[in-house]
Design a protein around this motif. Structure first.
Motif, PDB file in Angstrom:
ATOM      1  N   THR A 237      25.170  97.389 103.199  1.00 58.14           N
ATOM      2  CA  THR A 237      25.577  98.488 102.200  1.00 58.14           C
ATOM      3  C   THR A 237      25.529  97.685 100.733  1.00 58.14           C
ATOM      4  O   THR A 237      25.365  98.522  99.815  1.00 58.14           O
ATOM      5  CB  THR A 237      26.976  99.001 102.565  1.00 58.14           C
ATOM      6  N   TYR A 238      25.948  96.642 100.844  1.00 59.56           N
ATOM      7  CA  TYR A 238      26.072  95.978  99.301  1.00 59.56           C
ATOM      8  C   TYR A 238      24.880  95.744  98.714  1.00 59.56           C
ATOM      9  O   TYR A 238      24.591  96.138  97.554  1.00 59.56           O
ATOM     10  CB  TYR A 238      26.671  94.486  99.769  1.00 59.56           C
ATOM     11  N   GLU A 239      23.722  95.353  99.646  1.00 61.55           N
ATOM     12  CA  GLU A 239      22.608  95.243  99.029  1.00 61.55           C
ATOM     13  C   GLU A 239      21.935  96.597  98.531  1.00 61.55           C
ATOM     14  O   GLU A 239      21.114  96.784  97.571  1.00 61.55           O
ATOM     15  CB  GLU A 239      21.513  94.540  99.980  1.00 61.55           C
ATOM     16  N   ALA A 240      22.083  97.753  99.477  1.00 55.82           N
ATOM     17  CA  ALA A 240      21.479  98.820  99.289  1.00 55.82           C
ATOM     18  C   ALA A 240      22.147  99.518  98.005  1.00 55.82           C
ATOM     19  O   ALA A 240      21.497 100.153  97.158  1.00 55.82           O
ATOM     20  CB  ALA A 240      21.566  99.836 100.488  1.00 55.82           C
ATOM     21  N   THR A 241      23.491  99.259  97.952  1.00 50.67           N
ATOM     22  CA  THR A 241      24.161  99.872  96.729  1.00 50.67           C
ATOM     23  C   THR A 241      23.667  99.293  95.310  1.00 50.67           C
ATOM     24  O   THR A 241      23.452 100.022  94.408  1.00 50.67           O
ATOM     25  CB  THR A 241      25.658  99.686  96.908  1.00 50.67           C
ATOM     26  N   LEU A 242      23.503  98.082  95.340  1.00 57.09           N
ATOM     27  CA  LEU A 242      23.025  97.170  94.273  1.00 57.09           C
ATOM     28  C   LEU A 242      21.694  97.799  93.772  1.00 57.09           C
ATOM     29  O   LEU A 242      21.230  98.014  92.584  1.00 57.09           O
ATOM     30  CB  LEU A 242      22.880  95.735  94.499  1.00 57.09           C
ATOM     31  N   ASN A 243      20.681  97.999  94.695  1.00 57.37           N
ATOM     32  CA  ASN A 243      19.436  98.327  94.474  1.00 57.37           C
ATOM     33  C   ASN A 243      19.282  99.915  94.116  1.00 57.37           C
ATOM     34  O   ASN A 243      18.835 100.200  93.056  1.00 57.37           O
ATOM     35  CB  ASN A 243      18.532  98.182  95.769  1.00 57.37           C
ATOM     36  N   LEU A 244      20.350 100.732  94.592  1.00 58.40           N
ATOM     37  CA  LEU A 244      20.452 102.107  93.989  1.00 58.40           C
ATOM     38  C   LEU A 244      20.897 102.268  92.591  1.00 58.40           C
ATOM     39  O   LEU A 244      20.384 103.048  91.949  1.00 58.40           O
ATOM     40  CB  LEU A 244      21.505 102.645  95.122  1.00 58.40           C
ATOM     41  N   LEU A 245      21.783 101.508  92.430  1.00 53.99           N
ATOM     42  CA  LEU A 245      22.347 101.372  90.990  1.00 53.99           C
ATOM     43  C   LEU A 245      21.186 101.020  89.821  1.00 53.99           C
ATOM     44  O   LEU A 245      21.253 101.251  89.049  1.00 53.99           O
ATOM     45  CB  LEU A 245      23.744 100.569  90.897  1.00 53.99           C
ATOM     46  N   ASP A 246      20.542  99.899  90.426  1.00 51.46           N
ATOM     47  CA  ASP A 246      19.426  99.514  89.513  1.00 51.46           C
ATOM     48  C   ASP A 246      18.409 100.613  89.285  1.00 51.46           C
ATOM     49  O   ASP A 246      17.901 100.807  88.244  1.00 51.46           O
ATOM     50  CB  ASP A 246      18.788  98.377  90.157  1.00 51.46           C
ATOM     51  N   ARG A 247      17.813 101.318  90.369  1.00 52.28           N
ATOM     52  CA  ARG A 247      17.027 102.250  90.441  1.00 52.28           C
ATOM     53  C   ARG A 247      17.419 103.672  89.772  1.00 52.28           C
ATOM     54  O   ARG A 247      16.565 104.316  89.324  1.00 52.28           O
ATOM     55  CB  ARG A 247      16.426 102.531  91.751  1.00 52.28           C
ATOM     56  N   GLN A 248      18.721 104.106  90.129  1.00 54.77           N
ATOM     57  CA  GLN A 248      19.309 105.082  89.812  1.00 54.77           C
ATOM     58  C   GLN A 248      20.116 105.232  88.498  1.00 54.77           C
ATOM     59  O   GLN A 248      21.575 105.239  88.725  1.00 54.77           O
ATOM     60  CB  GLN A 248      19.629 106.189  90.801  1.00 54.77           C
ATOM     61  N   PRO A 249      20.042 104.862  87.388  1.00 58.47           N
ATOM     62  CA  PRO A 249      20.765 104.624  86.234  1.00 58.47           C
ATOM     63  C   PRO A 249      22.020 105.953  86.106  1.00 58.47           C
ATOM     64  O   PRO A 249      22.855 105.795  85.347  1.00 58.47           O
ATOM     65  CB  PRO A 249      19.978 104.430  84.976  1.00 58.47           C
ATOM     66  N   ASP A 250      21.256 107.049  86.204  1.00 60.00           N
ATOM     67  CA  ASP A 250      22.271 108.347  86.357  1.00 60.00           C
ATOM     68  C   ASP A 250      22.831 108.828  87.659  1.00 60.00           C
ATOM     69  O   ASP A 250      23.391 109.941  87.776  1.00 60.00           O
ATOM     70  CB  ASP A 250      21.154 109.372  85.853  1.00 60.00           C
ATOM     71  N   LEU A 251      23.137 107.712  88.469  1.00 59.10           N
ATOM     72  CA  LEU A 251      24.038 107.858  89.593  1.00 59.10           C
ATOM     73  C   LEU A 251      25.375 108.165  89.277  1.00 59.10           C
ATOM     74  O   LEU A 251      26.080 107.471  88.366  1.00 59.10           O
ATOM     75  CB  LEU A 251      23.879 106.801  90.647  1.00 59.10           C
ATOM     76  N   ARG A 252      25.823 109.309  89.714  1.00 58.32           N
ATOM     77  CA  ARG A 252      27.377 109.892  89.207  1.00 58.32           C
ATOM     78  C   ARG A 252      28.209 109.555  90.551  1.00 58.32           C
ATOM     79  O   ARG A 252      29.491 109.553  90.225  1.00 58.32           O
ATOM     80  CB  ARG A 252      27.409 111.149  88.768  1.00 58.32           C
ATOM     81  N   GLY A 253      27.795 110.006  91.566  1.00 56.33           N
ATOM     82  CA  GLY A 253      28.623 109.723  92.744  1.00 56.33           C
ATOM     83  C   GLY A 253      27.950 109.220  94.122  1.00 56.33           C
ATOM     84  O   GLY A 253      27.018 109.181  94.342  1.00 56.33           O
ATOM     85  N   LEU A 254      28.967 108.802  94.917  1.00 51.80           N
ATOM     86  CA  LEU A 254      28.808 107.894  96.207  1.00 51.80           C
ATOM     87  C   LEU A 254      29.524 108.537  97.189  1.00 51.80           C
ATOM     88  O   LEU A 254      30.952 108.501  97.109  1.00 51.80           O
ATOM     89  CB  LEU A 254      28.792 106.628  95.912  1.00 51.80           C
ATOM     90  N   TYR A 255      28.951 108.807  98.197  1.00 49.64           N
ATOM     91  CA  TYR A 255      29.771 109.191  99.504  1.00 49.64           C
ATOM     92  C   TYR A 255      29.481 108.331 100.682  1.00 49.64           C
ATOM     93  O   TYR A 255      28.265 108.282 100.948  1.00 49.64           O
ATOM     94  CB  TYR A 255      29.653 110.601  99.935  1.00 49.64           C
ATOM     95  N   CYS A 256      30.249 107.590 100.998  1.00 49.11           N
ATOM     96  CA  CYS A 256      30.166 106.599 102.377  1.00 49.11           C
ATOM     97  C   CYS A 256      30.650 107.405 103.545  1.00 49.11           C
ATOM     98  O   CYS A 256      31.951 107.440 103.620  1.00 49.11           O
ATOM     99  CB  CYS A 256      30.939 105.285 102.130  1.00 49.11           C
ATOM    100  N   ALA A 257      30.082 107.971 104.212  1.00 48.44           N
ATOM    101  CA  ALA A 257      30.490 108.971 105.253  1.00 48.44           C
ATOM    102  C   ALA A 257      30.841 108.147 106.638  1.00 48.44           C
ATOM    103  O   ALA A 257      31.493 108.891 107.426  1.00 48.44           O
ATOM    104  CB  ALA A 257      29.341 109.966 105.817  1.00 48.44           C
ATOM    105  N   GLY A 258      30.556 107.037 106.647  1.00 49.02           N
ATOM    106  CA  GLY A 258      30.957 106.266 107.885  1.00 49.02           C
ATOM    107  C   GLY A 258      31.610 104.654 107.453  1.00 49.02           C
ATOM    108  O   GLY A 258      32.202 104.803 106.233  1.00 49.02           O
ATOM    109  N   GLY A 259      31.190 103.739 108.352  1.00 49.57           N
ATOM    110  CA  GLY A 259      31.641 102.444 107.798  1.00 49.57           C
ATOM    111  C   GLY A 259      30.765 101.528 106.798  1.00 49.57           C
ATOM    112  O   GLY A 259      29.744 102.160 106.305  1.00 49.57           O
ATOM    113  N   GLY A 260      31.072 100.565 106.499  1.00 47.44           N
ATOM    114  CA  GLY A 260      30.358  99.844 105.733  1.00 47.44           C
ATOM    115  C   GLY A 260      30.806  99.849 104.018  1.00 47.44           C
ATOM    116  O   GLY A 260      30.132  99.365 103.112  1.00 47.44           O
ATOM    117  N   MET A 261      31.566 100.604 103.955  1.00 46.80           N
ATOM    118  CA  MET A 261      32.336 100.910 102.527  1.00 46.80           C
ATOM    119  C   MET A 261      32.505  99.730 101.606  1.00 46.80           C
ATOM    120  O   MET A 261      32.657  99.862 100.176  1.00 46.80           O
ATOM    121  CB  MET A 261      33.676 101.852 102.247  1.00 46.80           C
ATOM    122  N   GLU A 262      33.043  98.773 102.282  1.00 49.55           N
ATOM    123  CA  GLU A 262      33.533  97.128 101.561  1.00 49.55           C
ATOM    124  C   GLU A 262      32.302  96.845 100.847  1.00 49.55           C
ATOM    125  O   GLU A 262      32.385  96.330  99.755  1.00 49.55           O
ATOM    126  CB  GLU A 262      33.764  96.217 102.604  1.00 49.55           C
TER     127      GLU A 262
END
Length: 343
Positions: A237-262
């Motif tokens: 989740t950490y690696e995927a979120t870093l990649n997501l934030l890099d690729r999507q500078p206009d990301l406004r919201g994130l929903y963790c529907a299960g585990g891995g939120m840390e």
């Protein structure tokens, strides 16, 4: 030298007469269970030397029920809280002598859940589990139920139509709550992302469906990216979120529907300021509580564990003592919602 507590002290602490304590202690006459429990609790709290004997007297004539629980990831804070809540509910269950046993799956493999459930059913009278939705698990539930052990699904509604009953959140509604919170918290259009633990977690899919349906209906100015699977692991989740934030500078919201939120929390702390990306997570843990306080999490949708197990243990107890065929059902609880100002 401290004075040893006496039967009079127990009576005063419990708010009953000395004669009532004597009846509980010596089994001279029937005493209401609620009163007997109050006497027992008072005796334990003041250190009365015969407290254990009172406990034995209370339960001597009660039916014994062995409760089996199969959970996930024993070392994680949420599952430790699940175990503690289940143990407390079994110990407090009225009208029975309850004993709880636990087993923990170390992976999301359906075969592991199925094996643990079959093994647990051989040494308990009634079973409750969290497990993925898969034909191996459904087959295991069928075997368990046919052997005379009622099986309950917790949090994730697996083996629908086969298991005895489901107890947990209405996951479709939980997803819509997450959608409304993020749409309300974000003040300019942009993109939103969703993490689920895996496609076998039926509850996560329902949360995702509710999330997307709310946004389509009430906040169409937001676009939701393709759903990401994190296997409920922190590092992924950490690696995927870093990649997501890099690729999507206009990301406004994130929903963790299960585990891995840390992992998502750690990534946001590393590269974003509090509030730059609104985030909704599930369950209140030490990590999510700290992230709420620091404004990295906008809301935590939590399962009310004490209520969940008080009600589930009551249903399990009734099922274990009933000879009637099971009628599969669902038992929904309203979630506890935590905001930064409510912790």
């Amino acid at each position: 030298m401290a004075r040893r507590p006496t039967i009079t002290d127990v009576a005063e602490a419990a708010g009953v007469s000395v004669a009532t304590v004597d009846r509980v202690l010596n089994g001279r006459a029937r005493v209401r269970e609620e009163t007997a429990r109050r006497v027992y609790q008072a005796a334990r709290e003041i250190g009365y030397h015969a407290a254990s004997l009172i406990g034995q007297r209370m339960t001597a004539d009660l039916p014994e029920i062995r409760f089996g629980f199969v959970f996930h990831k024993e070392r994680q804070a949420f599952w430790q809280a699940m175990r503690a809540a289940a143990e407390a509910a079994v110990q407090a269950a009225p009208g029975i002598r309850g004993r709880a046993e636990f087993a923990f799956a170390t992976s999301q493999a359906p075969s592991e859940f199925a094996r643990l459930m079959k093994e647990m059913a051989r040494r308990c009278d009634v079973l409750a589990a969290t497990a993925v939705a898969h034909h191996d698990v459904t087959e295991a539930v069928t075997t368990v139920q046919d052997s005379g052990t009622p099986c309950f699904a917790l949090l994730n509604d697996f083996a629908q139509g086969v298991r005895h009953s489901y107890a947990g959140l209405n996951n479709l509604k939980a997803g819509r709550i997450a959608g409304q919170m993020l749409a309300t918290a974000i003040h300019k259009p942009g993109k939103m992302a969703v993490f689920v633990g895996g496609y076998r977690w039926h509850g996560h899919e329902l949360r995702e469906t509710g999330f997307r349906s709310y946004l389509r209906e009430f906040a169409p100015e937001f676009s939701v990216l393709d759903t990401m699977v994190n296997l409920e692991t922190r590092q992924l989740t950490y690696e995927a979120t870093l990649n997501l934030l890099d690729r999507q500078p206009d990301l406004r919201g994130l929903y963790c529907a299960g585990g891995g939120m840390e992992g998502a929390i750690a990534a946001l702390r590393e590269v974003r300021r509090p509030g730059d990306v609104a985030m909704v997570v599930h369950e209140l843990t030490p990590e999510s509580r700290a992230a709420l306080a620091d404004r990295y999490v906008t809301m935590a949708i939590a399962t009310p564990l004490s209520r969940l197990f008080a009600e589930t243990v009551s249903l399990m107890s009734a099922a274990a003592q009933s000879d009637r065929p099971a009628v599969p059902g669902q038992h929904f609880l309203n979630p506890d919602l935590y905001l930064p100002e409510s912790i």
